[in-house]
Design an enzyme around this catalytic site. Structure first.
Site, PDB file in Angstrom:
ATOM      1  N   GLU A  12      -4.647   0.852   1.004  1.00  0.00           N
ATOM      2  CA  GLU A  12      -3.358   0.152   0.881  1.00  0.00           C
ATOM      3  C   GLU A  12      -2.978  -0.587   2.175  1.00  0.00           C
ATOM      4  OE1 GLU A  12      -1.889  -0.168  -1.915  1.00  0.00           O
ATOM      5  OE2 GLU A  12      -2.583   1.529  -3.097  1.00  0.00           O
ATOM      6  N   SER A  56      -4.788   8.485  -9.131  1.00  0.00           N
ATOM      7  CA  SER A  56      -6.039   8.302  -9.879  1.00  0.00           C
ATOM      8  C   SER A  56      -7.278   8.679  -9.075  1.00  0.00           C
ATOM      9  CB  SER A  56      -6.150   6.855 -10.366  1.00  0.00           C
ATOM     10  OG  SER A  56      -6.102   5.962  -9.271  1.00  0.00           O
TER      11      SER A  56
END
Ligand SMILES: Nc1ncnc2c1ncn2[C@@H]1O[C@H](COP(=O)(O)OP(=O)(O)OP(=O)(O)O)[C@@H](O)[C@H]1O
Ligand SMILES: Nc1ncnc2c1ncn2[C@@H]1O[C@H](COP(=O)(O)OP(=O)(O)OP(=O)(O)O)[C@@H](O)[C@H]1O
Ligand SMILES: [Mg+2]
Ligand SMILES: [Mg+2]
Lengths: 281, 273
Positions: free
Chosen positions: A169, A44
């Site tokens: 992340e 995304s």
């Protein structure tokens, strides 16, 4: 004092047959002490955005402002500004270059003209903050377990003492204690004025710990709001790739049935409401 | 009738060159055909090392290791073990070999000496299962982090292995992608594939039939999920998934009937929400 991205648009391989639009008009704002979580499906544009915040990528349009100064790509001012923003990459190996963990973590501070023992203190403090034991300092960062590599990557960016910390992340590969320690550490340094931008697939952690969230879909910003607002939005608008955590979905069902509880509630609050039969209607 | 184990590791010891202490110091693991075993443990406890031993990528310095009834020490068996007990690496960059997505997926099957029709069938299926079909002609290194992880998985699936070893293969997937992958694993397991799943995400092991816990290079606990969640998980510092915690509370207060599945939606139904 803030880090701002304004209407960033970016394509990989621009102007070639392989051109891929990755960001289409995305904005982010984080002030000192803030914690913004960026969520969205695979592909995304989250990592692309993270790399803009630390001026690794230059937007096709839009601008990045750090503490009120616009970053002009390639200028000496941009280098200065870039030091304020530390980036922990999605795959830690991407940022490794040194032969030992000590050298890896000590890279930035070694340019500050510190005495030898001051440098060592600095390295040890950053290692401890990321949950690394001193024995690991002699190891080659490439010859560690996955979670240990992640910790080295985090420690070496902490050691830079940035004003803004962008983590891509950061909890992937960390064990349960590692995730708890990281959250605690981020809150501690936030209290000291540092701002956090975290890219994550862990919606539960994003909803619990951040104060603002940004939802991306196919390179577009489709929602920005507080965790409560974002959870309510996601409960009503399905977004590609995202599924709310089970307890948030459960609280959503309770709210639909008329229970007056926040969408982000703990189990005791849910049980309390359920046993009192505390429906509004 | 008792089945012979498909993986059998006894007393495995392994030390990396130059490492201060061994990564494995007497690990035992036996897996039966068709089982789904979740392998848990703290960072550095030896999970990835054990996975590489099962897959004959590393040879133990001591102890025995049999995969698919073949001795991992026998050089003639090593290539067969690597294909038949496929490993999805923790870092996809360690696994991606070709510069184009579909060529990377085809790499394994090509080395199996299959017909080109069969190779194409396997590549198409693996790309389909991992949702990468639309990216098949792209450069492998231009993929996003999660897309790379899917590519690593596709490469292993295309081998159509008897045993699939997943080393944190969902860590970079979005929630929907993780759920889809788990559903895909459930189907593969139902059709007979043996699974060894390494993960730190407790929500992901809901379908495992067995849980093994590693600590300092050994398997220190091995048993059924029900026993694990009854309290063992606390001893090793794991977090209980929120859904399970809620389930326990609702059951103990008799607010939902026994037999309700510990799934948010099912519990909500049971409460007439
Ligand atoms: N180096 C590159 N060259 C070409 N395209 C790229 C490159 N890196 C990323 N892309 C593409 O740009 C889009 C955005 O990628 P990005 O890495 O920002 O996604 P992401 O949100 O971080 O995904 P993930 O959750 O999988 O890490 C994707 O379609 C991706 O395939
Ligand atoms: N290539 C290597 N060279 C030297 N030592 C290594 C290497 N890889 C791992 N180790 C060490 O071996 C031990 C076990 O590592 P392993 O990668 O098996 O752990 P793990 O359980 O997979 O951890 P994680 O959850 O962090 O991935 C650790 O102490 C680690 O530092
Ligand atoms: Mg990414
Ligand atoms: Mg590992």
């Amino acid at each position: 004092m803030s880090l701002t991205a304004e209407k960033i648009t970016y394509s990989y391989n621009e102007g070639t047959a392989a051109e891929r639009p990755a960001l289409r008009g995305v904005s982010v704002f984080v002030g000192r002490g803030g914690w913004v979580s960026v969520v969205g499906h695979t592909g995304s544009g989250k990592s692309t955005l993270a790399q803009h915040l630390n001026l690794l990528l230059t937007p096709k349009s839009g601008k990045i402002e750090i503490d009120g100064k616009t970053a002009v790509p390639g200028s000496s001012g941009a280098r200065e500004l870039r030091r304020k923003v530390g980036l922990v990459f999605q795959y830690p190996e991407t940022q490794f270059f040194a032969e030992t963990v000590r050298e890896e973590i000590g890279f930035a501070p070694s340019n500050w003209g510190l005495k030898k023992d001051e440098l060592e203190d600095c390295v040890r403090a950053a290692a401890a903050a990321a949950g690394l034991t001193p024995e690991v300092l002699e190891s080659n960062p490439f010859r560690l377990s996955g979670g240990q590599r992640r910790r080295v990557a985090i420690a070496s960016v902490i050691a830079m003492k940035p004003d803004y910390l962008v983590l891509d992340e950061p909890t992937a590969g960390l064990d349960a204690a590692g995730v708890r320690d990281l959250t605690r550490m981020l809150n501690e340094i936030r209290a000291g004025g540092l701002a956090v931008v975290q890219v994550t697939h862990d919606l539960k952690s994003a909803l619990e710990h951040s104060d603002m969230m940004l939802v991306l879909e196919k390179g577009r910003e489709i929602y920005a709001g507080t965790p409560e607002e974002t959870a309510s939005y996601l409960a009503e608008h399905p977004v590609k790739g995202l599924v709310l955590p089970p307890l948030v979905r459960f609280a959503g069902r309770m709210r639909q049935s008329g229970f007056d509880i926040p969408i982000i509630s703990g189990i005791p609050a849910m049980l309390g409401a359920l046993s009192e039969g505390a429906r509004r209607i | 009738m008792g089945k012979d184990p498909i993986i059998s590791i006894r007393g495995a010891v392994y030390s990396y060159k130059g490492a201060p202490s061994p990564a494995l110091c007497g690990a035992d693991l036996e897996v039966l055909p068709g089982e789904w075993v979740a392998l848990l443990g703290a960072n550095g406890s030896g999970k990835s090392t054990l996975a590489k031993i099962c897959n004959a990528l590393l040879e133990p310095t001591q102890g025995d290791c049999f995969s698919l009834s073949m001795d991992c020490r026998d050089p003639a068996c090593v290539p067969l073990i690597r294909q038949g007990a496929a490993l999805v690496f923790q870092n996809p960059d360690d696994q991606i070999v070709a510069s184009i997505v579909e060529e990377d997926v085809a790499f394994g099957p090509e080395n199996l000496g299959l017909t080109s029709g069969e190779i194409r069938r396997r590549v198409d299926r693996a790309l389909e299962l991992t949702g990468l079909s639309e990216h098949r002609r792209r450069g492998s290194h231009s993929l996003s982090g999660g897309q790379k992880q899917r590519l690593a998985l596709a490469g292993a699936l295309a081998l159509e292995p008897k045993v699939l070893i997943l080393d944190e293969a969902t860590s970079m997937l979005d929630p929907e992608g993780r759920a889809a992958l788990l559903e895909c694993l459930r189907e593969l397991n139902a059709s007979g594939m043996t699974l060894i799943q390494i993960t730190h995400i407790m929500e992901d092991i809901a379908r495992a039939g067995r849980i093994a816990v590693m600590q300092s290079g050994r398997i220190v606990w091995d048993g059924l999920p029900a026993d694990f969640w009854r309290g063992e998980y606390l001893r090793f510092g794991f977090d209980e998934p929120g859904e399970l915690a809620l389930y326990r509370e609702l059951i103990s207060r008799k607010m939902i009937p026994e037999g309700t599945r510990p799934i948010a939606e099912d519990m909500a139904e049971a409460l007439c929400l």
